[in-house]
Enzyme design. Structure first.
Site, PDB file in Angstrom:
ATOM      1  N   LYS A 190       0.910  -1.404  -0.035  1.00 47.20           N
ATOM      2  CA  LYS A 190      -0.194  -0.075  -0.013  1.00 47.20           C
ATOM      3  C   LYS A 190       0.874   1.183   0.069  1.00 47.20           C
ATOM      4  O   LYS A 190       1.758   1.583   0.873  1.00 47.20           O
ATOM      5  CB  LYS A 190      -0.909   0.011   1.250  1.00 47.20           C
ATOM      6  CG  LYS A 190      -2.178   1.202   0.961  1.00 47.20           C
ATOM      7  CD  LYS A 190      -2.625   1.466   2.337  1.00 47.20           C
ATOM      8  CE  LYS A 190      -2.142   2.620   3.253  1.00 47.20           C
ATOM      9  NZ  LYS A 190      -2.178   3.758   2.590  1.00 47.20           N
ATOM     10  N   GLU A 271       6.865  -0.933  13.300  1.00 48.60           N
ATOM     11  CA  GLU A 271       7.797   0.127  13.831  1.00 48.60           C
ATOM     12  C   GLU A 271       6.891   1.261  13.994  1.00 48.60           C
ATOM     13  O   GLU A 271       6.451   2.035  13.025  1.00 48.60           O
ATOM     14  CB  GLU A 271       9.032   0.299  12.774  1.00 48.60           C
ATOM     15  CG  GLU A 271       9.984   0.970  13.612  1.00 48.60           C
ATOM     16  CD  GLU A 271      10.205   2.277  12.712  1.00 48.60           C
ATOM     17  OE1 GLU A 271      10.066   3.375  13.178  1.00 48.60           O
ATOM     18  OE2 GLU A 271      10.856   2.115  11.811  1.00 48.60           O
ATOM     19  N   CYS A 308      12.960   8.203  12.204  1.00 49.73           N
ATOM     20  CA  CYS A 308      12.296   7.475  13.293  1.00 49.73           C
ATOM     21  C   CYS A 308      13.315   7.595  14.646  1.00 49.73           C
ATOM     22  O   CYS A 308      12.995   7.036  15.640  1.00 49.73           O
ATOM     23  CB  CYS A 308      12.237   5.765  12.762  1.00 49.73           C
ATOM     24  SG  CYS A 308      11.656   5.623  11.368  1.00 49.73           S
ATOM     25  N   GLU A 398       6.114  10.662  21.745  1.00 52.15           N
ATOM     26  CA  GLU A 398       6.939  11.063  20.480  1.00 52.15           C
ATOM     27  C   GLU A 398       6.238  12.448  19.925  1.00 52.15           C
ATOM     28  O   GLU A 398       5.028  12.486  19.613  1.00 52.15           O
ATOM     29  CB  GLU A 398       6.942   9.937  19.654  1.00 52.15           C
ATOM     30  CG  GLU A 398       7.698  10.349  18.322  1.00 52.15           C
ATOM     31  CD  GLU A 398       7.362   9.524  17.105  1.00 52.15           C
ATOM     32  OE1 GLU A 398       8.781   9.018  16.479  1.00 52.15           O
ATOM     33  OE2 GLU A 398       6.512   8.771  16.714  1.00 52.15           O
TER      34      GLU A 398
END
Length: 531
Positions: A190, A271, A308, A398
């Site tokens: 996707k 993740e 990340c 985060e």
């Protein structure tokens, strides 16, 4: 089939090698530097497209998994060759859709092709098979032992979700796709809405490689669609046997929940989120605190903080040495020019996250304001005490972008309590001089339980692709702390062990056949050998 030699974009999905125009909402790439809308439009697919792609992947699986390791290695190398042949076009389109600098994107093309070539080498080396043989012991008492052998086999078709922040290395032909294809699993991707044109170019490069390698067309498909609809349909399609995802915590958990609710639950390797703490020990702070402050901000603001692994948290003992670090970091943040963020949605989330932090911590510095606030990241640095940090969800969450929090601790014990209270992380960093090694050793034992990668005297941005790398960690950094999404061991996510007991010699797979025809390192009675 559109050739990669023809780089005019079509706005179409690729379902088992066939270009297909979606029938749903139409999206377009947006240049985050200017706000310009890019052509062509890409219409979302629907459940019928998911069903067709997944059915084709399932039909391709028997033939694809039966290919040799060498066949798959050459296929991966062909994808790499195709990507390198259109490098300039990829860089230009990815730059237009992401605002990322051309030199970084040029490097990302190299990283993407390098990952594919690394997995080709992994396949040829062969230890991914985990071949084991316990020979029969017919005279053993009180009971004889049968002949028992083990190897690894692919799980089946895999769904991969492209990431926003790496339009190449973590997207259509990125690490999840490369490792799944290496394992022998067909892949349905996707594409991410942030870079639809880049995704089409890469998808065509993969599709061309499928045809050139003589593989079943269903080995690869590329779809466009919304996560809550097409994405969930993809994860819950009964043909899909595993999922690779890089993105937000909310997005990853939605997929984990959907996969777990299936009649046949499947693994989701997601993740998701991390603040990547940095621990500054006393000796290191005293000897070069100001230098560390400037270097921290360089890593914090790299890529607008949209990696990340950008470090979003600094933990240190309060005092003059930390003051020198904070002063240098504040000066560097104040001098930081605003930079584009990947999408308007990501920019808005960043502003919301910074506002939440500002309500619970003291502002140390902000970067300069943008002349044109279309999609920009204005760096932010905050400070607080350890008690406030430990009771605040906002400070521990985060913030995707260049925002960091400095936590002032009263002593070593308080610093260790902060470390022990953290959620799972992708990385944790320790800056230590030799005089700090005793404290570092104690801290290391805690951080081993909190992070997948522990760095010393460095910065976490920049993930080397190799055999020893771990890009993963305890929840919520990933949904499965036992795995990595970067490095040679990523292939293990899409394999499972199968045991063969007293199988006729003529029916044994070559990896565990007598005489070791594949020339593999194998464990025979537990001993590693090439015999």
């Amino acid at each position: 089939m559109t050739s990669t030699a023809t780089l005019d974009l079509t706005g179409r999905m690729l379902v088992a090698g066939t270009p297909v125009r979606g029938t749903g909402v139409e999206i377009r790439g947006i240049d985050p530097q200017t706000g310009k809308v890019l052509e062509p439009g890409y219409a979302y697919g629907d459940e019928s497209n998911v069903e067709a792609a997944c059915a084709a992947a399932a039909a391709a699986f028997p033939a694809y998994r039966a290919t040799t390791a060498e066949d798959r290695a050459r296929f991966l190398e062909t994808i790499a060759d195709n990507l390198e042949s259109i490098r300039d076009a990829l860089v230009e389109r990815a730059h237009a859709e992401s605002g990322l600098p051309r030199p970084r994107l040029t490097g990302e093309v190299g990283r993407t092709s390098g990952q594919l070539r690394m997995f080709a080498d992994v396949l040829r080396e062969g230890s991914w098979n985990e071949a084991r043989i316990d020979p029969a012991l017919p005279d053993r008492t009180p009971l004889p032992r049968p002949d028992i052998r083990q190897r690894s086999v692919p799980l089946g078709p895999v769904a991969v979700f492209g990431a926003s922040n790496f339009p190449l290395a973590f997207s259509v032909a990125g690490g999840d796709t490369a490792s799944a294809l290496a394992a022998g699993c067909p892949v349905v991707v996707k594409a991410h809405d942030a870079h639809p044109g880049t995704s089409e170019l890469v998808g065509r490069a993969v599709t061309d490689a499928v045809g050139a390698s003589g593989l079943p067309a269903g080995t690869f498909s590329l779809l466009y669609g919304a996560g809550p609809t097409l994405g969930i349909a993809l994860v819950t399609d009964p043909h899909i046997k595993a999922v690779g995802f890089t993105g937000s915590r909310s997005g990853g958990m939605a997929l984990v929940t959907a996969a777990a609710a299936r009649r046949e639950p499947i693994p989701v390797y997601a993740e998701m989120s991390a603040i990547n703490p940095v621990f500054l020990l006393s000796g290191a702070l005293a000897s070069h605190g100001a230098d560390l402050g400037r270097a921290f901000v360089g890593s914090l603001t790299l890529g607008s903080g949209q990696f990340c692994t950008n470090p979003g948290l600094v933990v240190a003992i309060d005092g003059p040495e930390l003051d020198a670090f904070v002063a240098a970091a504040a000066e560097a943040v104040a001098a930081a020019a605003p930079t584009p963020m990947l999408t308007p949605g990501i920019a808005e989330s960043f502003r919301t996250g910074v506002a939440a932090v500002s309500g619970e911590a003291d502002l140390v510095a902000r970067g300069s304001e943008a002349d044109s606030p279309a999609v920009s990241c204005r760096a932010a640095l905050f400070a607080t005490d350890s008690a406030t940090f430990q009771r605040s969800e906002a400070l521990q969450a985060e913030v995707f972008g260049a925002s960091g929090v400095i936590v002032r601790c009263a002593d070593v014990a308080e610093m260790n309590r902060v470390a022990a209270g953290l959620e799972g992380q992708l990385t944790a960093t320790i800056h230590a001089d030799e005089s700090d090694y005793g404290q570092a050793r104690e801290l290391l034992g805690t951080l081993e339980l909190k992070a997948g990668r522990i760095l010393f005297n460095g910065w976490p941005t920049g993930v080397e692709v190799g055999h020893a790398m771990v890009h993963g960690g305890p929840f919520p950094s990933t949904s499965d702390s036992r795995t990595t999404s970067v490095g040679a061991r990523a292939i293990e996510r899409f394999l499972r062990p199968v045991c063969y007991q007293d199988a006729p010699k003529s029916l044994l797979p070559s990896a565990i056949a007598d005489g070791n025809p594949d020339g593999l390192w194998r464990r025979i009675d537990g001993r590693l050998t090439k015999d």
